[in-house]
Design a protein around this motif. Structure first.
Motif, PDB file in Angstrom:
ATOM      1  N   GLU A 120       0.877  18.723 -64.446  1.00 56.10           N
ATOM      2  CA  GLU A 120       1.370  19.186 -65.740  1.00 56.10           C
ATOM      3  C   GLU A 120       2.503  18.313 -66.230  1.00 56.10           C
ATOM      4  O   GLU A 120       2.722  18.208 -67.424  1.00 56.10           O
TER       5      GLU A 120
ATOM      6  N   THR B 177       2.363  16.050 -69.200  1.00 58.59           N
ATOM      7  CA  THR B 177       2.477  16.449 -70.594  1.00 58.59           C
ATOM      8  C   THR B 177       3.727  17.263 -70.858  1.00 58.59           C
ATOM      9  O   THR B 177       3.878  17.815 -71.924  1.00 58.59           O
ATOM     10  N   SER B 178       4.622  17.341 -69.888  1.00 57.45           N
ATOM     11  CA  SER B 178       5.767  18.208 -70.156  1.00 57.45           C
ATOM     12  C   SER B 178       7.084  17.549 -69.806  1.00 57.45           C
ATOM     13  O   SER B 178       7.926  18.131 -69.148  1.00 57.45           O
TER      14      SER B 178
ATOM     15  N   ALA C 127      11.256  -0.346 -69.636  1.00 58.77           N
ATOM     16  CA  ALA C 127      10.850  -0.278 -71.043  1.00 58.77           C
ATOM     17  C   ALA C 127       9.352  -0.057 -71.190  1.00 58.77           C
ATOM     18  O   ALA C 127       8.886   0.437 -72.218  1.00 58.77           O
ATOM     19  N   GLU C 128       8.587  -0.415 -70.145  1.00 59.75           N
ATOM     20  CA  GLU C 128       7.134  -0.262 -70.249  1.00 59.75           C
ATOM     21  C   GLU C 128       6.659   1.125 -69.829  1.00 59.75           C
ATOM     22  O   GLU C 128       5.469   1.413 -69.919  1.00 59.75           O
ATOM     23  N   SER C 129       7.548   1.967 -69.352  1.00 60.66           N
ATOM     24  CA  SER C 129       7.143   3.344 -69.048  1.00 60.66           C
ATOM     25  C   SER C 129       7.936   4.354 -69.862  1.00 60.66           C
ATOM     26  O   SER C 129       7.402   5.360 -70.286  1.00 60.66           O
ATOM     27  N   LEU C 130       9.214   4.098 -70.070  1.00 63.93           N
ATOM     28  CA  LEU C 130      10.007   5.024 -70.869  1.00 63.93           C
ATOM     29  C   LEU C 130       9.492   5.022 -72.289  1.00 63.93           C
ATOM     30  O   LEU C 130       9.147   3.980 -72.841  1.00 63.93           O
ATOM     31  N   THR C 131       9.465   6.190 -72.906  1.00 66.96           N
ATOM     32  CA  THR C 131       9.066   6.215 -74.315  1.00 66.96           C
ATOM     33  C   THR C 131      10.204   5.638 -75.165  1.00 66.96           C
ATOM     34  O   THR C 131      11.370   5.617 -74.758  1.00 66.96           O
ATOM     35  N   HIS C 132       9.815   5.192 -76.356  1.00 71.66           N
ATOM     36  CA  HIS C 132      10.842   4.690 -77.269  1.00 71.66           C
ATOM     37  C   HIS C 132      11.828   5.793 -77.615  1.00 71.66           C
ATOM     38  O   HIS C 132      13.023   5.548 -77.776  1.00 71.66           O
ATOM     39  N   ALA C 133      11.338   7.042 -77.713  1.00 72.31           N
ATOM     40  CA  ALA C 133      12.229   8.165 -78.040  1.00 72.31           C
ATOM     41  C   ALA C 133      13.315   8.302 -76.977  1.00 72.31           C
ATOM     42  O   ALA C 133      14.506   8.411 -77.303  1.00 72.31           O
TER      43      ALA C 133
ATOM     44  N   TRP D 121      14.334   6.044 -74.721  1.00 73.40           N
ATOM     45  CA  TRP D 121      15.193   4.854 -74.680  1.00 73.40           C
ATOM     46  C   TRP D 121      16.234   4.903 -75.801  1.00 73.40           C
ATOM     47  O   TRP D 121      17.429   4.691 -75.569  1.00 73.40           O
ATOM     48  N   SER D 122      15.791   5.213 -77.002  1.00 76.30           N
ATOM     49  CA  SER D 122      16.751   5.148 -78.101  1.00 76.30           C
ATOM     50  C   SER D 122      17.718   6.331 -78.046  1.00 76.30           C
ATOM     51  O   SER D 122      18.873   6.196 -78.445  1.00 76.30           O
ATOM     52  N   ASP D 123      17.282   7.474 -77.509  1.00 73.50           N
ATOM     53  CA  ASP D 123      18.223   8.587 -77.326  1.00 73.50           C
ATOM     54  C   ASP D 123      19.296   8.218 -76.291  1.00 73.50           C
ATOM     55  O   ASP D 123      20.474   8.536 -76.472  1.00 73.50           O
TER      56      ASP D 123
ATOM     57  N   ARG E  23      15.796  -4.290 -69.916  1.00 70.25           N
ATOM     58  CA  ARG E  23      14.452  -4.103 -69.367  1.00 70.25           C
ATOM     59  C   ARG E  23      14.367  -4.702 -67.969  1.00 70.25           C
ATOM     60  O   ARG E  23      14.753  -5.857 -67.778  1.00 70.25           O
TER      61      ARG E  23
END
Lengths: 372, 372
Positions: free
Chosen positions: B48, B51-52, B113-119, B121-123, B135
């Motif tokens: 799970e 997706t969570s 950087a290739e696994s973390l979402t952009h959301a 990273w930027s947060d 990176r």
């Protein structure tokens, strides 16, 4: 595709274009698998593509709808998305997109910041300096949060299969089986009876191990005196189910009975309060208060429930959803009490919200069950 | 944990700290599941949590090693990573990390950087303005690219289980079975014989459908005259196998025989040329030339091979690997020819590179097989 499905796909694309217009965006780039399937019908399974870069991406403007896919997936895309124009890709996502963004003069583009990696996002930003990139995750999630009749029907079918599976497991369960053996029975039943795949790796935990809300099945044996926590879901045409039952293997003592009664009362409080117009956080609070009043407030360490559809966890996340719940939303109600080293109890059902209140899509008995 | 495993984990953490020192980084944040397992032993299944949100993250400095996990996973983390300090999280990843980065005065932090979402990273960038984010994906991948003896042994065991599965499938295969039925036999065999889970959704394609390099099993029947393409992998203690065989159901015509011979010759050319010191791209080219010389250059639309280990696809990606291959690398060699609407043929084996050359970890016969 049946006519109803084609109409739904066309409506969804119209809704997406309306969203772009409202946000003053010239294009959207969509690569989250559930979103691709929702808007285009392109079904990427959880396969090798999960570890090998971009296998498909949608590019939508006011008058174009393109699917970018590399050579491995293009034939499948062609079969599944007859109304979309296909672009066979051979370079990185950023290289392919920068060309499209440039040739279409896209000044403002919406992308999924919560699914795109930072590497992809920043590569796109660098290669397409003329396009401003905007996050549209919440807006896309909001388009999917109200399910239509066909979607609810598919989730209901997945839930019904889950209920049948639970009945089957009660029949095959014998003290002395390992968690892993029972998990395999579970998976085999679901697959043999029409599930496309599981919604997630099933959780089968016996005795004190049940205190791990997301533990994995082990070789631990299911012994008399144990609680047995089963949390699993399946898929019907991409739509998910999710349910949890905690049963007693042999007569429980009074403490376990009491914990179960508290969790059940907490879930019932949520069922009683949930109505269109009530906020998600109010429903979460209703269940949480029951558990806190019983002295176990600290032992309920997760949210009460989550939306479900093409993804197992999607909007609305009840605890954080301060807006009114609406007719057509489908979500779980799953309070739990976890006492590390001792026990864990959770009860989870899926409800579809109707004008008259919640309709339970999972229908297995929610009361305490004693096996053997 | 066996002593050898604990030593390996300690060595890996030392190598990670050496990397941080070399890059002048004060800390690393690691959340890719394969990396978490490699450095800490924390095993997140594909459940799970997919997706969570964030279920676990490593935070490593010169003198600290922390695992951040939310309440659902903390007990598991405790059991699996006895030498790490646990931090139970309840806020977003960015909120939790910004506090750590601030309290440790981290000026330079490495992230994936290739696994973390952009959301995410930027947060993080926004909440921790005092820390510069860098990176480190390639550097982390490079730490894992040379496998130790135990890792190669586990991959070999997974490959051996794949070979046994292929033999089993040859025994149960009957013309008239559907792709889906055979895929289920495949999955059941692997699970019943010790695979923790599949490495990816298996590919079982009959006749013209075999031209989809990553197609999914359907209800299509396996008929006499078809080719049957099987591509699958399993997992042993987290380490993956991956193999493909294309067999003939009934006598093939001369064209099919010729295509098969070309693909086999291409793979053999790669096996003949691969040695420590040769570049990955040279090995890819050796196979590609054979297929091009036979007039099918356009029909081999993917790379020759990929590294394999805790992930099904990892470094080195042969086609793009312009550096010398080294002893201890483990990767696939999988040339193919795909003629849409007609047929597809691929042969895939896994090799471990030794000082004396490639050792084949998959040992099923590679020549043409005619069934029935």
């Amino acid at each position: 595709m049946p006519a109803g499905v084609i109409e739904a796909a066309a409506e969804r694309l119209t809704a997406l274009r309306r969203l772009l217009g409202g946000l003053d965006l010239d294009a959207a780039v969509i690569s989250r698998p559930a979103h691709m399937r929702y808007f285009s019908g392109f079904k990427l399974s959880r396969g090798e593509e999960a570890t090998s870069g971009h296998s498909g991406t949608l590019f939508v403007t006011a008058d174009e709808q393109l699917i970018l896919a590399d050579a491995r997936y293009i034939e499948q895309a062609q079969a599944e998305t007859p109304t979309w124009e296909l672009v066979t890709t051979s370079r990185t996502l950023a290289e392919e997109l920068s060309e499209l963004l440039g040739s279409r003069d896209v000044l403002h583009c919406g992308l999924e910041a919560e699914s795109l990696t930072h590497a992809d996002w920043s590569d796109i930003a660098q290669l397409a300096p003329g396009s401003e990139l905007h996050r549209i995750d919440e807006e896309l999630a909001a388009l999917r949060v109200i399910k239509d009749e066909r979607e609810i029907e598919l989730i209901a079918r997945a839930c019904a299969l889950g209920d049948r599976c639970f009945q089957y497991l009660l029949g095959v369960l014998r003290p002395g089986m390992s968690e892993r053996e029972l998990a395999w029975e579970l998976e085999s039943f679901l697959r043999a009876n029409g599930s496309e795949g599981l919604a997630f790796d099933p959780i089968v935990l016996a005795g004190p191990r049940a205190s791990m809300p997301h533990g994995r099945p082990s070789d631990a044996r299911i012994e008399p005196g144990n609680v047995l926590l089963l949390d699993f879901g399946c898929q019907v045409d991409g739509y998910r189910s999710d349910m949890t039952r905690t049963v007693f293997v042999g007569e429980p003592d009074d403490e376990l009975r009491g914990l179960y009664a508290t969790v059940q009362a907490a879930q019932q409080a949520a069922i009683d309060v949930v109505q269109p117009g009530v906020t998600g956080s109010a429903v979460d609070a209703a269940a949480r208060e029951v558990i806190a009043a019983a002295g176990h407030g600290d032992a309920f360490g997760h949210g009460l429930g989550h939306g479900i559809g093409l993804e197992t966890h999607e909007a609305p996340v009840l605890r954080r959803y301060a807006q009114p719940l609406q007719v057509g939303m489908v979500f779980s109600l799953e309070p739990g009490i976890y006492l590390p080293g001792r026990t864990g109890i959770r009860i989870e059902d899926i409800v579809a919200l109707e004008a008259s209140g919640p309709r339970l899509l999972t229908t297995s008995p929610r009361g305490a069950l004693v096996i053997g």
